[in-house]
Design an enzyme around this catalytic site. Structure first.
Site, PDB file in Angstrom:
ATOM      1  N   LYS B  78       0.843  -1.208   0.000  1.00  0.00           N
ATOM      2  CA  LYS B  78       0.000   0.000   0.000  1.00  0.00           C
ATOM      3  C   LYS B  78       0.875   1.254   0.000  1.00  0.00           C
ATOM      4  CE  LYS B  78      -4.063   1.862   2.491  1.00  0.00           C
ATOM      5  NZ  LYS B  78      -4.944   1.675   3.672  1.00  0.00           N
ATOM      6  N   SER B 153      -9.899   1.790   2.729  1.00  0.00           N
ATOM      7  CA  SER B 153      -8.986   2.539   1.888  1.00  0.00           C
ATOM      8  C   SER B 153      -7.968   1.664   1.151  1.00  0.00           C
ATOM      9  CB  SER B 153      -8.239   3.562   2.744  1.00  0.00           C
ATOM     10  OG  SER B 153      -7.399   2.906   3.667  1.00  0.00           O
ATOM     11  N   SER B 177     -10.047  -0.643   6.898  1.00  0.00           N
ATOM     12  CA  SER B 177      -9.446  -0.415   5.579  1.00  0.00           C
ATOM     13  C   SER B 177      -8.782  -1.633   4.932  1.00  0.00           C
ATOM     14  CB  SER B 177      -8.424   0.721   5.664  1.00  0.00           C
ATOM     15  OG  SER B 177      -9.083   1.959   5.677  1.00  0.00           O
TER      16      SER B 177
END
Lengths: 478, 475
Positions: B78, B153, B177
Site C-alpha cells: 500500500k 482505503s 481499511s
C-alpha cells in the site's frame, strides 16, 4: 516616584532547561551545541512521514532528579501530550510536551531575600522537546536549522510567589545552582540551555486579587531578568496610574533599549489543542527506580549551607557563596577537614579561590590539603595574609606542599619584636617628614612608615605587630 | 501452469522445488498487470526494474536451497507504507514526489526475506475513505464488476489480489481499511491486534488505531505473511514485545468445541438482507462443525461509529499537520507570507475528504469542545473494550458481517460522507478495542458480488481466528 511604592509586583517564572543527555529525547541524534546547521538530525526529529518517537529514558530520570532536588511530588504514572501549532521550526507541527500529568508537582526551594529566607513554590516540572531554529539570511531568506529539534528540555514553573526583581534573580540563581548540583544540565545561559519566561502582574499593596499579567519570553541572563522586570513593572504601574488597563499579552524584552514590546495579544494566542500522544506509552515509575534516583542526588546547597553555619561558624552569606557551586563546596569541604581555621579557609576560598577558578572554567589548581595548610599557617601567625596570597598564586601555577614552599622560600612571618623594632627605628630615622606630620596629628602619616617597614621585611613582617610597635615608637617621640 | 493462479503456499513450494524461478513468476505477474491493470487500476506505481533485480537475488538464494516462504514471491504494498528509494505518496498530491530515505519495518521484513515488490497500491488519500475514490491519482475498480468500488482505503491492495495481479499485498487498517475492501473483492484480509505489527514507516492516519496487515487469497496465505511481519520493533513504542510464534501451527486443528458469539448489534437496522443471510448461514456452518453459537450484545456498540470518527479525526488533524510545505512534499507556488504558504499548500495539496477530517478533528480538540468530543469518545472506547472483554470471557471468537452491503457503484456514495461513514459500522469497533479480526468470503449476492464475514478475537488470538477461518474455508 511615590506612586510606584503603592504597588507590588507578582511574579512567576517558567524556566526552560536543556538536559545534558548525549542524545535527543525521541531519537539517537547527538545534542552537541554549535554544530553546522542540519548535521545533527534524522527523519525522526525532522518529523518525516511514518517516523515514530521513542522516549529516551534518561530524560525522565533527569527530570525526576530535578523534581526530587526541589522537593516535588513525583508522579508514579505520567503521560506525554501533543501541543499543536504551526511554525517552521517545529517539523511535526506539534511539540511533544506534558499537559495535565507532569512528572513532578508541588515543590519548593528557598532563597535569601532582604527579609531573610523565603520559600518559593514550584508548581510543576515537565519534560518536552525543543524546537529548531530559524536562520534569517538576506540572500536566501529564512532557513530552518533542525539541530535543536528534539533536544530534551524540562520546564520548571514556579508559583506566583516572587515579589521583586532581586527575588526573581535569587530564585533563578538558586534553581540553576540546584540543577548544576544534580548534574542534569550544564545550565549554560549564553548558549540558551537555561532561559526563562517571566509572568508579571502588579496590584495595589494590601490587595489580594492578582492583576492581569503579561508574559516576557526567553530571558537568558541575570541582568536581563532584573532589567526586564524593573521596566515592565514600571510600565504596568504607569499604565494603571494613567487610567489604562493591562491587557494579557506576550512581550519581548529588547536587550539594546532595555524596554519590553508586545509580541501578541491573548486573543491572537494559539489554541494548542492538547491531547495525549498516541505514539507514546504512559511513563510508569517504580518505587525501586525512584529510590535509586533519590540516592544518586548529592547533598544539595541548602543542606550544606546549614552544616557550614553550624559546624564552622561562617556567615549565611558566605555559606551561600561557597555552596552556589558544587565543585567549590566539595573543595571547601575537603580542605575544611584538614584545617583548624575553617572560617579563615572560607574567606580565602571566597576572596581568592573562586576568582581564580572563574578564569579556568571552575577548575581549582591547588590540592585542598595544600590550601588547608595555608589557612593553618595564616591562622597560627606563621605567615601573614599577603604572604598567604602570594603562596596561593605560586601554588596555583605549580602546586606543591604549602609548608615546604614557605620554608623553602623563607616566607615565615617575622614576629621577633627586636628585629621589627630595629627596622622601625631605621624607618623613622629615614622619614623625618612623616614623623613631623604624625606629630601634627596626621595619623595617616604612620601608614607610609608602616609600608617601608613591611618592605624591609620583604612582606614577611607580622602586620598587626608592626602596627602596634610603630605606634608605640611614634607616641614615644611626641 | 498458470502462474498467477497459484496461491502463496503453492507458488512458494514451486519456487523452492525449482519448478519455477522467481524471475519467471515476476514476469508473469507484470504480464498480468499489463493486461488487466489498465482497467482495474490497483497499482498507483509499478517498480518493475527493482522487482526484477529482487527476483534475480531471490533466485540465487533459492538455488542454494535457502530462503523462506516469501522468498521470490511477488507482492504489492500500500502506498502509505514507506519504501526507501521508491515514491510513497499516500495517494495524495501532497506527497506526489515524496521519496522516503528509509524503509518501513514491514518493508525491511519483506526485503530480508527477499520477497519481490511489484509496486505500490492505490488507496484513499492518507487512508481516509471506504472506496479508494479519494485517491488523488486514479480510481480503482472492483474486479468482480468494474462499475463498482473495490472498497477502501486499501482498495488497490484488495483489487490486486482479487484480480491475481499480486500473490498477496500489504494494507493498513484504521477503521476497516483492510477488511472491508477484502470483503468487497472476495479475498482474505487480516487486521492484527494493535501492537503486533510495527507502525514504524507507516504514514500515520490515526496512530492509536492504525495497523498493517495482509490481504491474501486464502487464510493460510494471510497467516504466512503475518508470520513475517509480526514482531517487536524497538522503534515503535506501541509495538508489543512478546513471542508471536507460528500462526499456521494450529491452523488445521479444527474448531470442534469452540464457542462463537453473534452480537445482535451487528445484525440490526441497515444491514442488507442478503449480507445478513450469508453471515447467519456461515454461523450455521460453524455450528455444523461443532462450534457452539450464542447470541450476545454489546450495548455501547451504537456509539462506536461516532467515537471512531472523533478519535481518528482528532489524531489525523495532528498527524497530518506536518504536511506544511516547509521541508518536503507539495508547496504552493505563490504566497506572500508564512501563513499564506501554510494555507495555500494545505488547501491545494489535500483532497476534500482529508480536509474534512482535519477540520473535524481540529474542531473536536479545540478549547471548550475537548470534553464533549474527544474525552467522551475515549470513555466510549473503554465501554467498547469492556463489552468485547465480557464476550470473550465465554467465547473464542465473534462472527459478524464486515460491511452492511456488498460493493456498491462507483460514485454512488461520494455525495454523502455520512452515508459512506455508516458503511464502517461493523469494522471500527475492532480498531477502537485494538482487537484482531479476519475478513473472508462467505457467499455472494444475487449479482454474484462477494459477501464477507468477519471473525473477531480477543487480543493476540490471531491463531484462533486463523484456525476458525481455515476450517470454514476448507469445510
Amino acid at each position: 516616584m511615590n506612586m510606584i511604592n503603592n504597588y507590588e509586583m507578582v511574579i512567576g517564572l517558567e524556566v526552560h532547561c536543556e538536559l545534558g543527555t548525549k542524545t535527543k529525547i525521541f531519537c539517537g541524534c547527538p545534542t552537541t551545541f554549535g554544530a553546522q546547521p542540519n548535521t545533527q538530525c534524522c527523519p525522526v526529529c525532522m518529523g518525516m512521514p511514518g517516523t515514530l518517537p521513542v522516549l529516551n529514558e534518561q530524560v525522565v530520570e533527569y527530570a525526576i532528579k530535578a523534581g526530587m532536588a526541589t522537593n516535588c511530588t513525583i508522579a508514579r504514572c505520567s503521560k506525554q501530550d501533543r501541543k499543536n501549532y504551526f511554525y517552521p521550526d517545529l517539523p511535526k507541527a506539534y511539540q511533544i510536551s506534558q499537559y495535565d500529568l507532569p512528572l513532578c508537582e508541588n515543590g519548593w526551594l528557598e532563597i535569601e531575600s532582604e527579609n531573610g529566607t523565603k520559600k518559593i513554590g514550584i508548581t510543576r516540572i515537565h519534560i518536552e522537546e525543543d524546537a529548531g531554529k530559524l536562520i534569517h539570511n538576506d540572500r536566501y531568506g529564512t532557513m530552518v536549522d533542525c539541530n535543536r529539534c528534539g533536544v530534551p528540555l524540562i520546564e520548571i514553573v514556579s508559583e506566583p510567589d516572587i515579589r521583586s526583581a532581586e527575588e526573581a534573580v535569587a530564585y533563578f540563581k538558586k534553581l540553576r545552582s540546584i540543577i548544576l548540583y544534580t548534574g542534569i544540565s550544564d545550565c549554560k545561559m549564553q548558549e540558551g540551555s537555561m532561559r526563562c519566561d517571566i509572568n508579571l502582574s502588579v496590584r495595589k499593596k494590601g490587595t489580594k486579587e492578582f492583576g492581569t499579567r503579561t508574559e516576557m519570553k526567553n530571558l537568558n541572563s541575570f541582568t536581563f531578568i532584573q532589567k526586564a522586570i524593573e521596566y515592565e513593572y514600571a510600565r504596568q504601574v504607569y499604565e494603571i496610574e494613567n487610567g489604562g488597563v493591562i491587557v494579557q499579552e506576550t512581550m519581548r524584552f529588547d536587550q539594546a533599549s532595555g524596554k519590553t514590546f508586545s509580541m501578541r495579544k491573548k486573543e491572537d494566542a494559539n489554541d494548542y489543542r492538547y491531547f495525549p500522544d498516541p505514539d507514546l506509552a504512559p511513563i510508569v515509575m517504580s518505587e525501586d527506580k525512584l529510590n535509586k534516583l533519590k540516592d544518586s542526588i548529592p547533598t544539595l546547597p541548602d543542606e550544606r549551607k546549614k552544616a557550614y553555619i553550624e559546624n564552622y561558624g561562617i556567615t549565611s552569606y558566605d555559606a551561600e557563596l561557597i555552596t552556589s557551586e558544587m565543585s567549590v563546596a566539595d573543595y571547601f569541604e575537603s580542605a575544611a577537614k584538614n584545617t583548624k581555621y575553617p572560617k579563615l579557609l572560607a574567606n580565602i576560598v571566597i576572596s581568592e579561590i573562586i576568582k581564580l577558578a572563574d578564569g579556568e572554567n571552575g577548575a581549582i589548581a591547588i590540592e585542598p590539603l595544600h590550601l588547608a595548610q595555608i589557612a593553618d599557617m595564616q591562622g597560627s601567625g606563621e605567615i601573614n595574609s599577603s604572604v598567604a596570597k602570594k603562596v596561593i598564586k605560586a601554588l596555583w601555577d605549580n602546586d606543591e606542599d604549602a609548608c615546604e614552599y614557605v620554608k623553602k622560600n623563607n616566607l615565615g612571618q617575622i614576629n621577633d619584636e627586636n628585629v621589627l623594632n630595629s627596622l622601625i627605628n631605621e624607618a623613622i630615622e629615614r622619614n623625618p617628614k612623616s614623623v613631623q606630620d604624625y606629630k601634627k596629628g596626621k595619623v595617616a602619616a604612620a601608614k607610609a612608615i608602616m609600608g617601608q617597614v613591611m618592605g624591609a621585611t620583604k612582606g614577611r613582617g607580622n602586620p598587626l605587630l608592626i602596627e602596634r610597635l610603630l605606634n608605640e615608637a611614634l607616641e614615644a617621640l611626641k | 501452469m498458470n502462474i498467477t493462479e497459484l496461491s502463496l503456499a503453492e507458488l512458494s513450494e514451486k519456487l523452492h522445488g525449482k519448478e519455477l524461478s522467481s524471475v519467471e513468476a515476476t514476469k508473469a505477474y507484470f504480464e498480468k498487470i499489463n493486461a488487466v491493470d489498465g482497467e482495474i487500476g490497483a497499482y498507483i506505481r509499478l517498480t518493475e526494474s527493482v522487482a526484477l533485480q529482487q527476483a534475480e537475488n531471490a533466485d540465487k538464494i533459492l538455488a542454494e536451497g535457502k530462503g523462506t516462504a516469501l522468498t521470490g514471491v511477488p507482492y504489492g504494498i500500500k502506498d502509505n507504507i514507506c519504501t526507501k528509494g521508491s515514491i510513497t505518496s499516500c495517494a495524495s498530491k501532497m506527497l506526489e514526489n515524496f521519496n522516503p530515505p528509509y524503509d518501513a519495518f514491514v518493508t525491511t521484513k519483506m526485503n530480508a526475506e527477499n520477497a519481490v515488490m511489484l509496486g505500490k497500491m492505490n488507496m484513499d488519500e492518507f487512508a481516509m475513505g471506504s472506496t479508494t475514490e479519494n485517491s488523488a491519482f486514479k480510481v480503482t475498480k472492483n474486479p468482480y464488476d468494474i462499475t463498482r468500488v473495490p472498497g477502501g482505503s486499501s482498495g488497490g491492495s484488495a483489487a490486486a489480489v482479487a484480480a491475481k495481479e499480486a500473490v498477496f499485498t500489504l494494507g493498513s487498517d484504521t477503521g476497516g481499511s483492510i477488511r472491508q475492501p477484502a470483503a468487497f473483492c472476495g479475498v482474505v484480509g487480516l487486521k492484527p491486534t494493535y501492537g503486533t505489527v510495527s507502525r514504524n514507516g507507516l504514514v500515520a492516519f490515526a496512530s492509536s488505531l492504525d495497523q498493517i496487515g495482509p490481504v491474501a487469497r486464502n487464510v493460510e496465505d494471510a497467516a504466512v505473511v503475518l508470520n513475517s511481519i509480526a514482531g517487536h520493533d524497538s522503534l515503535d513504542s506501541t509495538s508489543v514485545n512478546r513471542i508471536y510464534g507460528d500462526f499456521t501451527a494450529e491452523m488445521k486443528n479444527g474448531v470442534k468445541g469452540m464457542k462463537a458469539a453473534l452480537p445482535k448489534e451487528y445484525f440490526g437496522e441497515g444491514i442488507n438482507p442478503e449480507v445478513r443471510a450469508a453471515v447467519i448461514n456461515a454461523a450455521n456452518e460453524f455450528e455444523k462443525m461443532g462450534v457452539e453459537i450464542q447470541e450476545v450484545s454489546i450495548p455501547a456498540m451504537e456509539y462506536a461509529l461516532p467515537a471512531y470518527y472523533v478519535i481518528s479525526s482528532c489524531e489525523a488533524s495532528s498527524n497530518l499537520a506536518r504536511f506544511d510545505g516547509v521541508r518536503y512534499g507539495y508547496r504552493a507556488e505563490n504566497y506572500a507570507d508564512m501563513d499564506e504558504l501554510y494555507k495555500k499548500t494545505r488547501s491545494e495539496g489535500f483532497g476534500k475528504e482529508v480536509k474534512r477530517r482535519i477540520m473535524l478533528g481540529s474542531f473536536a480538540l479545540s478549547a471548550g469542545y475537548y470534553d464533549a468530543y474527544y474525552k467522551k469518545a475515549l470513555q466510549v472506547r473503554t465501554l467498547i473494550i469492556n463489552g468485547f472483554n465480557s464476550i470473550f470471557e465465554n467465547n473464542d471468537f465473534i462472527i459478524s458481517p464486515v460491511a452492511p452491503t456488498v460493493a456498491y457503484k462507483i460514485g454512488e456514495k461520494t455525495a454523502s460522507p455520512v452515508e459512506m461513514y455508516l458503511g464502517d459500522i461493523y469494522t471500527v469497533p475492532v480498531n477502537i478495542a485494538g482487537l484482531p479480526a479476519i475478513s473472508m468470503p462467505c457467499g455472494a449476492d444475487k449479482d454474484g458480488m462477494p459477501i464477507g464475514m468477519q471473525l473477531i478475537g480477543k487480543a493476540f488470538s490471531e491463531s484462533t481466528l486463523i484456525r476458525a477461518g481455515w476450517a470454514f474455508e476448507n469445510r
